[in-house]
Design a protein around this motif. Sequence first.
Motif, PDB file in Angstrom:
ATOM      1  N   GLU A 348       9.500 -14.902  -1.885  1.00 55.13           N
ATOM      2  CA  GLU A 348      10.381 -14.683  -0.760  1.00 55.13           C
ATOM      3  C   GLU A 348      10.465 -13.227  -0.316  1.00 55.13           C
ATOM      4  O   GLU A 348      10.853 -12.951   0.809  1.00 55.13           O
ATOM      5  N   SER A 349      10.092 -12.287  -1.145  1.00 50.56           N
ATOM      6  CA  SER A 349      10.030 -10.883  -0.733  1.00 50.56           C
ATOM      7  C   SER A 349       8.622 -10.331  -0.960  1.00 50.56           C
ATOM      8  O   SER A 349       8.445  -9.154  -1.213  1.00 50.56           O
ATOM      9  N   ARG A 350       7.635 -11.214  -0.840  1.00 50.37           N
ATOM     10  CA  ARG A 350       6.288 -10.878  -1.299  1.00 50.37           C
ATOM     11  C   ARG A 350       5.654  -9.718  -0.553  1.00 50.37           C
ATOM     12  O   ARG A 350       4.844  -8.991  -1.129  1.00 50.37           O
ATOM     13  N   PHE A 351       5.978  -9.519   0.721  1.00 44.99           N
ATOM     14  CA  PHE A 351       5.317  -8.466   1.480  1.00 44.99           C
ATOM     15  C   PHE A 351       5.776  -7.068   1.068  1.00 44.99           C
ATOM     16  O   PHE A 351       5.077  -6.086   1.312  1.00 44.99           O
ATOM     17  N   THR A 352       6.946  -6.984   0.469  1.00 47.19           N
ATOM     18  CA  THR A 352       7.484  -5.672   0.103  1.00 47.19           C
ATOM     19  C   THR A 352       7.818  -5.561  -1.377  1.00 47.19           C
ATOM     20  O   THR A 352       8.324  -4.534  -1.814  1.00 47.19           O
ATOM     21  N   PHE A 353       7.528  -6.611  -2.152  1.00 48.81           N
ATOM     22  CA  PHE A 353       7.973  -6.634  -3.548  1.00 48.81           C
ATOM     23  C   PHE A 353       7.215  -5.611  -4.389  1.00 48.81           C
ATOM     24  O   PHE A 353       5.988  -5.588  -4.434  1.00 48.81           O
ATOM     25  N   LYS A 354       7.980  -4.767  -5.067  1.00 52.43           N
ATOM     26  CA  LYS A 354       7.446  -3.799  -6.029  1.00 52.43           C
ATOM     27  C   LYS A 354       8.253  -3.929  -7.307  1.00 52.43           C
ATOM     28  O   LYS A 354       9.452  -4.180  -7.267  1.00 52.43           O
ATOM     29  N   ALA A 355       7.607  -3.758  -8.436  1.00 49.60           N
ATOM     30  CA  ALA A 355       8.322  -3.820  -9.715  1.00 49.60           C
ATOM     31  C   ALA A 355       7.471  -3.153 -10.780  1.00 49.60           C
ATOM     32  O   ALA A 355       6.247  -3.037 -10.644  1.00 49.60           O
ATOM     33  N   ASP A 356       8.133  -2.736 -11.832  1.00 46.87           N
ATOM     34  CA  ASP A 356       7.422  -2.123 -12.953  1.00 46.87           C
ATOM     35  C   ASP A 356       6.807  -3.202 -13.836  1.00 46.87           C
ATOM     36  O   ASP A 356       7.430  -4.231 -14.113  1.00 46.87           O
ATOM     37  N   VAL A 357       5.586  -2.961 -14.252  1.00 52.81           N
ATOM     38  CA  VAL A 357       4.902  -3.836 -15.200  1.00 52.81           C
ATOM     39  C   VAL A 357       4.394  -2.954 -16.341  1.00 52.81           C
ATOM     40  O   VAL A 357       3.676  -1.983 -16.107  1.00 52.81           O
ATOM     41  N   THR A 358       4.765  -3.294 -17.552  1.00 56.42           N
ATOM     42  CA  THR A 358       4.360  -2.480 -18.695  1.00 56.42           C
ATOM     43  C   THR A 358       2.899  -2.741 -19.040  1.00 56.42           C
ATOM     44  O   THR A 358       2.350  -3.813 -18.729  1.00 56.42           O
ATOM     45  N   ALA A 422      -2.391  -7.459   3.619  1.00 55.74           N
ATOM     46  CA  ALA A 422      -1.938  -6.686   2.455  1.00 55.74           C
ATOM     47  C   ALA A 422      -2.065  -5.185   2.676  1.00 55.74           C
ATOM     48  O   ALA A 422      -1.277  -4.410   2.118  1.00 55.74           O
ATOM     49  N   VAL A 423      -3.038  -4.757   3.473  1.00 54.39           N
ATOM     50  CA  VAL A 423      -3.176  -3.319   3.742  1.00 54.39           C
ATOM     51  C   VAL A 423      -2.059  -2.867   4.686  1.00 54.39           C
ATOM     52  O   VAL A 423      -1.418  -1.835   4.459  1.00 54.39           O
ATOM     53  N   ALA A 424      -1.817  -3.630   5.739  1.00 56.46           N
ATOM     54  CA  ALA A 424      -0.716  -3.292   6.642  1.00 56.46           C
ATOM     55  C   ALA A 424       0.618  -3.294   5.896  1.00 56.46           C
ATOM     56  O   ALA A 424       1.518  -2.496   6.199  1.00 56.46           O
ATOM     57  N   ASN A 425       0.748  -4.179   4.905  1.00 58.93           N
ATOM     58  CA  ASN A 425       2.000  -4.237   4.143  1.00 58.93           C
ATOM     59  C   ASN A 425       2.256  -2.988   3.322  1.00 58.93           C
ATOM     60  O   ASN A 425       3.385  -2.746   2.892  1.00 58.93           O
ATOM     61  N   MET A 426       1.201  -2.206   3.066  1.00 54.87           N
ATOM     62  CA  MET A 426       1.412  -0.956   2.329  1.00 54.87           C
ATOM     63  C   MET A 426       2.368  -0.037   3.079  1.00 54.87           C
ATOM     64  O   MET A 426       3.047   0.797   2.475  1.00 54.87           O
ATOM     65  N   MET A 427       2.425  -0.187   4.396  1.00 53.19           N
ATOM     66  CA  MET A 427       3.363   0.617   5.179  1.00 53.19           C
ATOM     67  C   MET A 427       4.782   0.087   5.047  1.00 53.19           C
ATOM     68  O   MET A 427       5.749   0.831   5.202  1.00 53.19           O
ATOM     69  N   LYS A 428       4.931  -1.213   4.748  1.00 53.12           N
ATOM     70  CA  LYS A 428       6.256  -1.803   4.611  1.00 53.12           C
ATOM     71  C   LYS A 428       6.887  -1.495   3.266  1.00 53.12           C
ATOM     72  O   LYS A 428       8.108  -1.369   3.161  1.00 53.12           O
ATOM     73  N   ASN A 429       6.046  -1.398   2.211  1.00 53.34           N
ATOM     74  CA  ASN A 429       6.620  -1.157   0.881  1.00 53.34           C
ATOM     75  C   ASN A 429       6.529   0.304   0.439  1.00 53.34           C
ATOM     76  O   ASN A 429       6.795   0.621  -0.713  1.00 53.34           O
ATOM     77  N   GLY A 430       6.152   1.183   1.374  1.00 53.27           N
ATOM     78  CA  GLY A 430       6.162   2.612   1.077  1.00 53.27           C
ATOM     79  C   GLY A 430       4.962   3.138   0.344  1.00 53.27           C
ATOM     80  O   GLY A 430       4.923   4.322  -0.025  1.00 53.27           O
ATOM     81  N   VAL A 431       3.938   2.308   0.132  1.00 48.98           N
ATOM     82  CA  VAL A 431       2.731   2.772  -0.548  1.00 48.98           C
ATOM     83  C   VAL A 431       1.924   3.683   0.364  1.00 48.98           C
ATOM     84  O   VAL A 431       1.262   4.620  -0.084  1.00 48.98           O
ATOM     85  N   ALA A 432       1.955   3.429   1.684  1.00 51.89           N
ATOM     86  CA  ALA A 432       1.231   4.240   2.660  1.00 51.89           C
ATOM     87  C   ALA A 432       2.176   4.642   3.777  1.00 51.89           C
ATOM     88  O   ALA A 432       3.155   3.941   4.069  1.00 51.89           O
ATOM     89  N   ASP A 433       1.860   5.768   4.440  1.00 52.85           N
ATOM     90  CA  ASP A 433       2.751   6.257   5.499  1.00 52.85           C
ATOM     91  C   ASP A 433       2.272   5.899   6.898  1.00 52.85           C
ATOM     92  O   ASP A 433       2.885   6.283   7.886  1.00 52.85           O
TER      93      ASP A 433
END
Length: 884
Positions: A348-358, A422-433
């Motif tokens: 449900e938040s897949r386009f912007t979901f970020k989380a830590d993975v060990t 997925a590349v365009a989404n990098m702008m939504k989750n802050g990975v790219a400017d």
Amino acid sequence: NFLKMAPPAPVVLLVACCLAVTAVQRVSSHATCTTQAVGCYYDADGHRILNFTANFDPTVGSHMTLEECAEMCCHAGYTAPTDLVGVEYGYQCFCGHDFAFPPKSIDPKSCRKACPGNASEHCGGADAISVMHAKCVGTCVGPPPPPPPPPPPSPFNFHGCRDSVSQALPYCNTSLTHEQRAASLVASLSVTEKIALLSPTQRPFCACHTAPIPRIGMPTYKWLTEVNSCVDTNCAGPDKCMTTFVGPLGMAASFNRTSWFLKGDVVSTDMRAANSIAGTDVGLTGFGPNINTIKDPRYGRNSELAGEDPFLSGTYASQYVQGMQQEKDGYIKMLAYLKHYTAYSVEESRFTFKADVTPYDFWDSYLPQYERAFTEGGASGAMCSYFAPNNVSCCGNNWLLNQLIRSEWNRPDAVVMSDCSAVANMMKNGVADGPINASAIALNAGLDIYGGWDDDLWTQGYLEQAINMNLSSTATLDQTVTRTIMQKLKVGLFDPIESQPWTKISVDDINSTHAQTVAYEAALQSMVLLKNQAKTLPLASGSKLAVVGPLVDAVEDLRSDYETAQMCADGQFDCMPSIASAIADINVNGNTSSLPGIDVHSKDSRRIAAALDLVKASDAVVLVLGITRSQEHEGMDRSNTLLPGLQEDFALQVISAAGSKPVVLVLCNGGILSIDTLVNGPGAIVEAFNPAMYGPRALAALLFGHENRWGKLPVTIYPANYSAALAIQDMSFTRSPGRSYRHYTGTPLFSFGSGLSLTTFSLGGCHAAAASTTTDLVGSGNLTFSCVLENTGTRAGDEVVMVFHAVSDAMRRIITSHPVPNKELVEFARYTLAPGQKVTTTFEFPLSRLAIVDHEGTRRLYQGHHNILFSTGNGHPQNITITV
């Protein structure tokens, strides 16, 4: 008039996005046009300043000039002196009576891409449109004369080297090596042409139809065809629909390598057949299997996955891929790509979901199945996911794409395609400017193919801008293009069709008797018998049966997510049996009545009384409950694992109304269902997952004892309160109460590997080969074990023996720096035994499978005692302890 707001300038900027208007074909010379520059403007996505698209086809625009665009607009009726004409990115042509929105002027340098038909003219740029007034002399009012009808589509879609232009070039010369052919082709292309081979220019962008390059005879190509459960395309005629298998969870439940390989063989035959049919939009690149480890039972796409165990999922993928990628005479049958790499587990938040993975969770749960599928299965590549672990998008993650796949797993040839946008989404989750930065990040990290929902960033010009700005390089681009060309060569897309073995497959091979048998056998082994009290099963033929529940008459809703091929030639689902109809067909000389009683997710109780009347008048009851793609699907997670609507209450009423009559509960679902209150009521419980086309008939045969081919659970069925204990966004497998049988510390309703039979089996006499009892720590050899499996009942049947590894309690006490799994699957095998038959089961596997993951993500083989557990999923396992 917006035009009065815009100062004169040589050209204009525009975001080329969604084209709803059919392009005007290249026109013949009925008018002579001149142009006068107006300006260079910027426009955002969905905010086009000229709202008529005259051309967006790079082939039609391959000779574009300012005058040609003016003539296209003239033919489209834009003839007034104040009308506007715009050219963008060299070949795109747009028209308007006025600006659709107030234009924003930008630097004219943004609009200086040379026109393909006249290099001295500038035809806009990347999202930069050169806007002009035009004056045309001659006849061009109204649309141009209709073009001649296109030639009928030829068979063998997307195959190249079929015209004299291409056949004269080295890339079509079969006497050269693949490396020589690819190198020659890449060297002959411009940067723009190279990018056009990696990203789409036509809708749907997500399917990634790349543009043709007419000057070298390069045809268009479609990269994305889904093959998770079938080849996603329409039927080729009556009785010629693609073979559809039970959902992946059902496939995994068989624990049968042969079945998985045969699925790959059937699917690849369908793929080749579809590719050979003129006009069918199917290439030779299939995306599936989807092998993310099931982390949370609420995840919306669990129906697409093969279970919660990485070894099981990886082995399934390896066999399925090998079945699809069979080689003959130097040609691969098709190319198979894994999905969705990796750790993709929230919708449900897949386009912007970020989380830590060990590092521990990566190597314990999220990577092993992909490693196995690449290194053992030989997968051709993968689709990277939307997820951004540790703030780095999977599609822009150099560690995941280049370091792991291409270096550590030794697959430098692997091709990686993005999930849609997925590349365009990098702008939504802050990975790219921005789009230029995002395009560069993805290419540098190892992404090869990019397609989007409503964007085509790379072919919009952002990737070329990134290269021109030295954010990436032509050398990196060349590596990417070379990988894709090499894979096309492997499947013969640039070789003579008549010389290839797999091109002999035709429409006649679709829905063959062999394919139907393979799919039906897979369905028989996909059902799991969880409970059979007092010999409720098998049901007696000739009895009076009530089949009730919201899914008794369902057909379309029995499919898993992404099981989207056309099932029946008429586009409906009338060729599919329902569970009720399949039971009625097999209940010879009996009476079978069915009513849903309720809907899957509704509070409407008006039909319950009629269903209960059927139950009271019957000899036995089959109760069919579950969920469908309306409750779980791409883009939608569940909030809990309960039966929706009135199903639980309805089930309790059915059980009560049945009294002492046998009740069989059948569950149809992707994600598990927590049936806490229903475990004790029915005499028998069957987990049917997503039975699809062949499952209802297989289920009926199993319920009546005509077959005895049951499977084992590839997942844990948790109690209802489990969902409240962990957030779906939590990526840890070890946080209490733990995820999957490997780390769960609670008591499940049904355990991973559970599953009964209509006969009985005994497993004993397990022993290790002498060399396996005590093993040198540095030894790299194999361990060998044997057990005796016997069918002790009166009915033939299948049994699965699973081998697990668990460190000893003493070792568990001294390992304190990282989590230690409860146990892990390390091998398995499936057997068919006649009554009284015995078989010696032998398992041989490398010592390295006893290694466990430490906190740094390194697999370590600890010294000490290791337990090897042999289980059929019932009763106490056989245990052998070895010392390392």
